[in-house]
Design a protein around this motif. Structure first.
Motif, PDB file in Angstrom:
ATOM      1  N   SER A  67       8.213  10.130   5.042  1.00  0.00           N
ATOM      2  CA  SER A  67       7.146  10.292   4.045  1.00  0.00           C
ATOM      3  C   SER A  67       6.455   8.959   3.771  1.00  0.00           C
ATOM      4  CB  SER A  67       7.714  10.858   2.747  1.00  0.00           C
ATOM      5  OG  SER A  67       8.281  12.133   2.961  1.00  0.00           O
ATOM      6  N   GLU A  68       5.225   9.051   3.262  1.00  0.00           N
ATOM      7  CA  GLU A  68       4.428   7.843   3.042  1.00  0.00           C
ATOM      8  C   GLU A  68       4.789   7.160   1.724  1.00  0.00           C
ATOM      9  OE1 GLU A  68      -0.225   6.301   3.172  1.00  0.00           O
ATOM     10  OE2 GLU A  68       0.256   8.422   3.552  1.00  0.00           O
ATOM     11  N   VAL A  69       4.840   5.840   1.792  1.00  0.00           N
ATOM     12  CA  VAL A  69       5.068   5.008   0.606  1.00  0.00           C
ATOM     13  C   VAL A  69       3.716   4.552   0.078  1.00  0.00           C
ATOM     14  CG1 VAL A  69       6.109   2.890  -0.277  1.00  0.00           C
ATOM     15  CG2 VAL A  69       7.302   4.235   1.471  1.00  0.00           C
ATOM     16  N   ARG A  70       3.465   4.776  -1.199  1.00  0.00           N
ATOM     17  CA  ARG A  70       2.182   4.411  -1.802  1.00  0.00           C
ATOM     18  C   ARG A  70       2.379   3.322  -2.847  1.00  0.00           C
ATOM     19  NH1 ARG A  70      -2.665   7.879  -0.480  1.00  0.00           N
ATOM     20  NH2 ARG A  70      -1.806   9.388   0.996  1.00  0.00           N
ATOM     21  N   SER A  71       1.281   2.868  -3.416  1.00  0.00           N
ATOM     22  CA  SER A  71       1.349   1.866  -4.475  1.00  0.00           C
ATOM     23  C   SER A  71       1.880   2.513  -5.752  1.00  0.00           C
ATOM     24  CB  SER A  71      -0.033   1.266  -4.727  1.00  0.00           C
ATOM     25  OG  SER A  71      -0.871   2.227  -5.349  1.00  0.00           O
ATOM     26  N   SER A  72       2.108   1.698  -6.767  1.00  0.00           N
ATOM     27  CA  SER A  72       2.590   2.232  -8.045  1.00  0.00           C
ATOM     28  C   SER A  72       1.577   3.171  -8.682  1.00  0.00           C
ATOM     29  CB  SER A  72       2.908   1.080  -9.001  1.00  0.00           C
ATOM     30  OG  SER A  72       1.757   0.257  -9.200  1.00  0.00           O
ATOM     31  N   HIS A  73       0.315   3.111  -8.202  1.00  0.00           N
ATOM     32  CA  HIS A  73      -0.742   3.997  -8.703  1.00  0.00           C
ATOM     33  C   HIS A  73      -0.954   5.203  -7.789  1.00  0.00           C
ATOM     34  CE1 HIS A  73      -1.748   0.959 -11.679  1.00  0.00           C
ATOM     35  NE2 HIS A  73      -1.872   0.065 -10.723  1.00  0.00           N
ATOM     36  N   GLY A  74      -0.084   5.328  -6.777  1.00  0.00           N
ATOM     37  CA  GLY A  74      -0.180   6.474  -5.886  1.00  0.00           C
ATOM     38  C   GLY A  74      -1.233   6.341  -4.810  1.00  0.00           C
ATOM     39  N   LYS A  75      -1.684   5.126  -4.521  1.00  0.00           N
ATOM     40  CA  LYS A  75      -2.731   4.915  -3.525  1.00  0.00           C
ATOM     41  C   LYS A  75      -2.223   4.058  -2.370  1.00  0.00           C
ATOM     42  CE  LYS A  75      -6.442   5.104  -6.985  1.00  0.00           C
ATOM     43  NZ  LYS A  75      -7.604   4.394  -7.577  1.00  0.00           N
ATOM     44  N   ARG A  76      -3.000   4.074  -1.297  1.00  0.00           N
ATOM     45  CA  ARG A  76      -2.725   3.170  -0.184  1.00  0.00           C
ATOM     46  C   ARG A  76      -3.253   1.778  -0.525  1.00  0.00           C
ATOM     47  NH1 ARG A  76      -4.279   6.492   5.401  1.00  0.00           N
ATOM     48  NH2 ARG A  76      -2.393   7.803   5.466  1.00  0.00           N
ATOM     49  N   THR A  77      -2.598   0.766   0.022  1.00  0.00           N
ATOM     50  CA  THR A  77      -3.040  -0.604  -0.193  1.00  0.00           C
ATOM     51  C   THR A  77      -4.141  -0.952   0.799  1.00  0.00           C
ATOM     52  OG1 THR A  77      -0.899  -1.318  -1.037  1.00  0.00           O
ATOM     53  CG2 THR A  77      -2.321  -3.026  -0.128  1.00  0.00           C
ATOM     54  N   THR A  78      -5.178  -1.598   0.327  1.00  0.00           N
ATOM     55  CA  THR A  78      -6.301  -2.005   1.172  1.00  0.00           C
ATOM     56  C   THR A  78      -6.486  -3.509   1.088  1.00  0.00           C
ATOM     57  OG1 THR A  78      -7.400   0.115   0.810  1.00  0.00           O
ATOM     58  CG2 THR A  78      -8.752  -1.675   1.655  1.00  0.00           C
ATOM     59  N   LEU A  79      -6.646  -4.145   2.240  1.00  0.00           N
ATOM     60  CA  LEU A  79      -6.838  -5.587   2.313  1.00  0.00           C
ATOM     61  C   LEU A  79      -8.102  -5.891   3.097  1.00  0.00           C
ATOM     62  CD1 LEU A  79      -3.190  -6.667   3.226  1.00  0.00           C
ATOM     63  CD2 LEU A  79      -4.235  -6.705   0.977  1.00  0.00           C
ATOM     64  N   ARG A  80      -8.628  -7.077   2.874  1.00  0.00           N
ATOM     65  CA  ARG A  80      -9.811  -7.521   3.627  1.00  0.00           C
ATOM     66  C   ARG A  80      -9.350  -8.542   4.658  1.00  0.00           C
ATOM     67  NH1 ARG A  80     -15.137  -7.022   2.746  1.00  0.00           N
ATOM     68  NH2 ARG A  80     -14.748  -6.145   0.679  1.00  0.00           N
ATOM     69  N   LEU A  81      -9.504  -8.201   5.930  1.00  0.00           N
ATOM     70  CA  LEU A  81      -9.057  -9.058   7.023  1.00  0.00           C
ATOM     71  C   LEU A  81     -10.239  -9.824   7.579  1.00  0.00           C
ATOM     72  CD1 LEU A  81      -6.799  -9.892   9.024  1.00  0.00           C
ATOM     73  CD2 LEU A  81      -7.494  -7.966  10.441  1.00  0.00           C
ATOM     74  N   VAL A  82     -10.187 -11.136   7.506  1.00  0.00           N
ATOM     75  CA  VAL A  82     -11.256 -11.993   8.021  1.00  0.00           C
ATOM     76  C   VAL A  82     -10.798 -12.555   9.355  1.00  0.00           C
ATOM     77  CG1 VAL A  82     -12.690 -14.002   7.626  1.00  0.00           C
ATOM     78  CG2 VAL A  82     -11.989 -12.562   5.708  1.00  0.00           C
ATOM     79  N   SER A  83     -11.599 -12.342  10.378  1.00  0.00           N
ATOM     80  CA  SER A  83     -11.221 -12.793  11.707  1.00  0.00           C
ATOM     81  C   SER A  83     -12.408 -13.488  12.353  1.00  0.00           C
ATOM     82  CB  SER A  83     -10.817 -11.587  12.540  1.00  0.00           C
ATOM     83  OG  SER A  83      -9.874 -11.922  13.509  1.00  0.00           O
ATOM     84  N   SER A  84     -12.136 -14.600  12.987  1.00  0.00           N
ATOM     85  CA  SER A  84     -13.221 -15.343  13.636  1.00  0.00           C
ATOM     86  C   SER A  84     -13.717 -14.583  14.852  1.00  0.00           C
ATOM     87  CB  SER A  84     -12.724 -16.725  14.067  1.00  0.00           C
ATOM     88  OG  SER A  84     -11.627 -16.599  14.941  1.00  0.00           O
ATOM     89  N   ASN A  85     -14.991 -14.744  15.166  1.00  0.00           N
ATOM     90  CA  ASN A  85     -15.553 -14.081  16.330  1.00  0.00           C
ATOM     91  C   ASN A  85     -14.868 -14.588  17.588  1.00  0.00           C
ATOM     92  OD1 ASN A  85     -17.349 -12.612  14.804  1.00  0.00           O
ATOM     93  ND2 ASN A  85     -18.956 -14.160  14.933  1.00  0.00           N
ATOM     94  N   MET A 140     -12.125  -4.230   6.610  1.00  0.00           N
ATOM     95  CA  MET A 140     -11.187  -3.702   5.631  1.00  0.00           C
ATOM     96  C   MET A 140     -10.006  -3.086   6.377  1.00  0.00           C
ATOM     97  SD  MET A 140     -12.509  -4.571   2.834  1.00  0.00           S
ATOM     98  CE  MET A 140     -11.334  -3.727   1.766  1.00  0.00           C
ATOM     99  N   VAL A 141      -8.803  -3.372   5.906  1.00  0.00           N
ATOM    100  CA  VAL A 141      -7.589  -2.866   6.522  1.00  0.00           C
ATOM    101  C   VAL A 141      -6.859  -2.000   5.499  1.00  0.00           C
ATOM    102  CG1 VAL A 141      -5.423  -3.463   7.635  1.00  0.00           C
ATOM    103  CG2 VAL A 141      -7.405  -4.954   7.904  1.00  0.00           C
ATOM    104  N   THR A 142      -6.629  -0.764   5.859  1.00  0.00           N
ATOM    105  CA  THR A 142      -5.853   0.140   5.011  1.00  0.00           C
ATOM    106  C   THR A 142      -4.435   0.196   5.560  1.00  0.00           C
ATOM    107  OG1 THR A 142      -7.796   1.474   4.486  1.00  0.00           O
ATOM    108  CG2 THR A 142      -5.645   2.484   4.120  1.00  0.00           C
TER     109      THR A 142
END
Length: 478
Positions: A169-187, A128-130
């Motif tokens: 200052s930090e930029v957040r989403s329209s809901h006031g949260k940080r964006t989180t993504l799922r990063l898939v990486s090969s071994n 997971m990438v924040t």
């Protein structure tokens, strides 16, 4: 009951009217262009763009990138040119490491900024990438082609008055949260090949201790840094590395010497300085033929740098030592120490003591020291330019005044590019080593202040330079 019913009907009509009006407004703006609907030069927009809440962050539809654009839907669709010169620092926070994301060039819509997730070959599974995004400047025109920076130097007061102000200052989403993504990486197996520090590299940086992990962007493969214990090719001569630079180099050299087990370091402090301006480090046990030395220098304005460079005698190690007024009691390995020893590698850093210099200004200052640099490069088998390290604007003391408007990573990046371009044009065999990208991803807890770092960071900086020395072929200069 009848009265209540009428009121309910009236409310229903009012709600419908608002919804229909909004839909009609959006439809009209879509048909005739949002720019005709939005006043892009309105004072509220020009002032609002300097606020982090003016912007919002989200993930792209395929989750391969993050997108920053105005929170207001109409503004985002209007593609205002007045919103096309913002600067953001976007940091991908993995479990233990940071990766600074690079903005995708040539955005399709003015005011919309896309940052692509880089390959991460050190991942063993899905991670997971924040995303931590910070607004640095709501307005910073491309390069330094702005009215108050059109010459060799910027006018900081005029820059600030023109609307250029650091935010942080930090930029957040329209809901006031940080964006989180799922990063898939090969071994990926443990890297075996040395990193080519002259190629495009992606670097992950451990937040706890600053350890860098490099991946080749071109090959999408992890690479490793050179071990300090690597034996250098030797025919019995001394392997002499010299560093010319400012305080960050002065901190890096002893960390480098310690890592290479060069236990003896002689230092000298010039009369006009309170800290060492010269050092020579070596091993007295005879187990190493490496010698590491340092000379104090930084690109300045408006002082003349020619005299400072000309005073650094690098024709041989023995001549360098003789040119420095070390005490007569200073003990060297032998009477012929460094005799006829040529530099194996020369590392040059221009420092960060002239933050007002523009792209043009850097070129003009380097033109003045061209002949001295040519001489120094001729005296070394290999030569390198070390990019200036990143600054942490939020740590600049208030007593220094409004320096963040000009002493910031935007200006440092411009100056680094200017120096790299100048070197490439005049001394194409000199390799530029990118320390800026790594230093920018280092967590603030590993800094001493706005411009200096903890000792372990300097060790990694030295290891990057040491790796560059191993992967560059010998060059000759006319």
């Amino acid at each position: 009951m009848f009265t209540v019913g009428v009121m309910g009907v009236r409310r229903w009509h009012v709600v419908n009217f608002v919804i229909i009006s909004a839909v009609l407004a959006y439809t009209v703006a879509s048909l005739y262009g949002f720019k005709s609907w939005v006043r892009c030069e309105d004072d509220g927009i020009l002032q609002g763009r300097n606020s982090a809440s003016f912007w919002s962050i989200s993930s792209s539809s395929d989750a391969s990138a993050v997108v920053i654009k105005p929170t207001d839907t109409f503004l985002a669709a209007a593609a205002c040119n007045s919103l096309a010169s913002a600067v953001f620092r976007v940091n991908a926070l993995l479990e233990k490491t940071n990766v600074i994301l690079v903005r995708s060039p040539n955005p399709d819509i003015a005011g919309t900024y896309t940052f692509i997730l880089p390959p991460a070959k050190y991942a063993q599974d899905t991670r997971m990438v924040t995303i931590e995004a910070r607004l640095e400047f709501g307005y910073w025109p491309v390069d330094t082609e702005i009215r108050h920076c059109s010459g060799p130097v910027c006018n900081p007061d005029s820059v600030f008055a023109s609307g250029i102000v650091y935010n942080g200052s930090e930029v957040r989403s329209s809901h006031g949260k940080r964006t989180t993504l799922r990063l898939v990486s090969s071994n990926s197996p443990s890297p075996t090949a040395l990193c080519n520090m002259g190629s495009k590299l992606v670097v992950e940086v451990d937040r706890a201790d600053g350890t860098p992990y490099f991946t080749s962007e071109e090959r999408a493969q992890a690479c490793r840094l050179r071990d300090f214990g690597d034996v250098v090719p030797s025919d019995g001569t001394i392997h002499w590395i010299h560093v010319i630079g400012d305080s960050n180099c002065r901190h890096m050299v002893p960390a480098w010497a310690k890592a290479m087990n060069l236990a003896t370091c002689h230092v000298h402090t010039a009369e006009d300085s309170v800290r060492p301006t010269t050092s020579v480090c070596f091993n007295t046990s005879g187990q190493s033929n490496k010698v590491l030395s340092f000379s104090w220098f930084f690109l300045s304005y408006p002082a003349d740098d020619t005299q400072v460079l000309s005073a650094i005698e690098l024709s041989s190690l023995a001549n360098f030592i003789a040119s420095v007024p070390f005490p007569e009691s200073t003990v060297w390995p032998g009477p012929t120490f460094g005799f006829n020893t040529q530099m194996s590698a020369l590392f040059l850093s221009l420092g960060s003591h002239a933050p007002l210099l523009t792209y043009r200004g850097v070129h003009e200052r380097l033109d003045k020291v061209h002949d001295q640099l040519r001489l120094k490069f001729q005296q070394a088998r290999k030569s390198f330019l070390l990019s200036t390290l990143a600054v942490e604007e939020t740590m600049i003391p208030e007593r220094w005044g409004n320096q963040s408007s000009v002493r910031n990573n935007v200006m440092i990046d411009i100056q680094n590019k200017a120096a790299k371009d100048w070197i490439a044009q005049r001394f194409p065999s000199v390799q530029t080593v990118d320390l800026f990208t790594y230093s920018r991803a280092i967590h603030s807890s590993l800094r001493q202040d706005a411009v200096h770092f903890q000792i372990q960071v300097y060790t990694f900086l030295a290891q990057i330079a040491w790796t560059a020395e191993a992967t560059k072929s010998t060059a000759s200069y006319p």
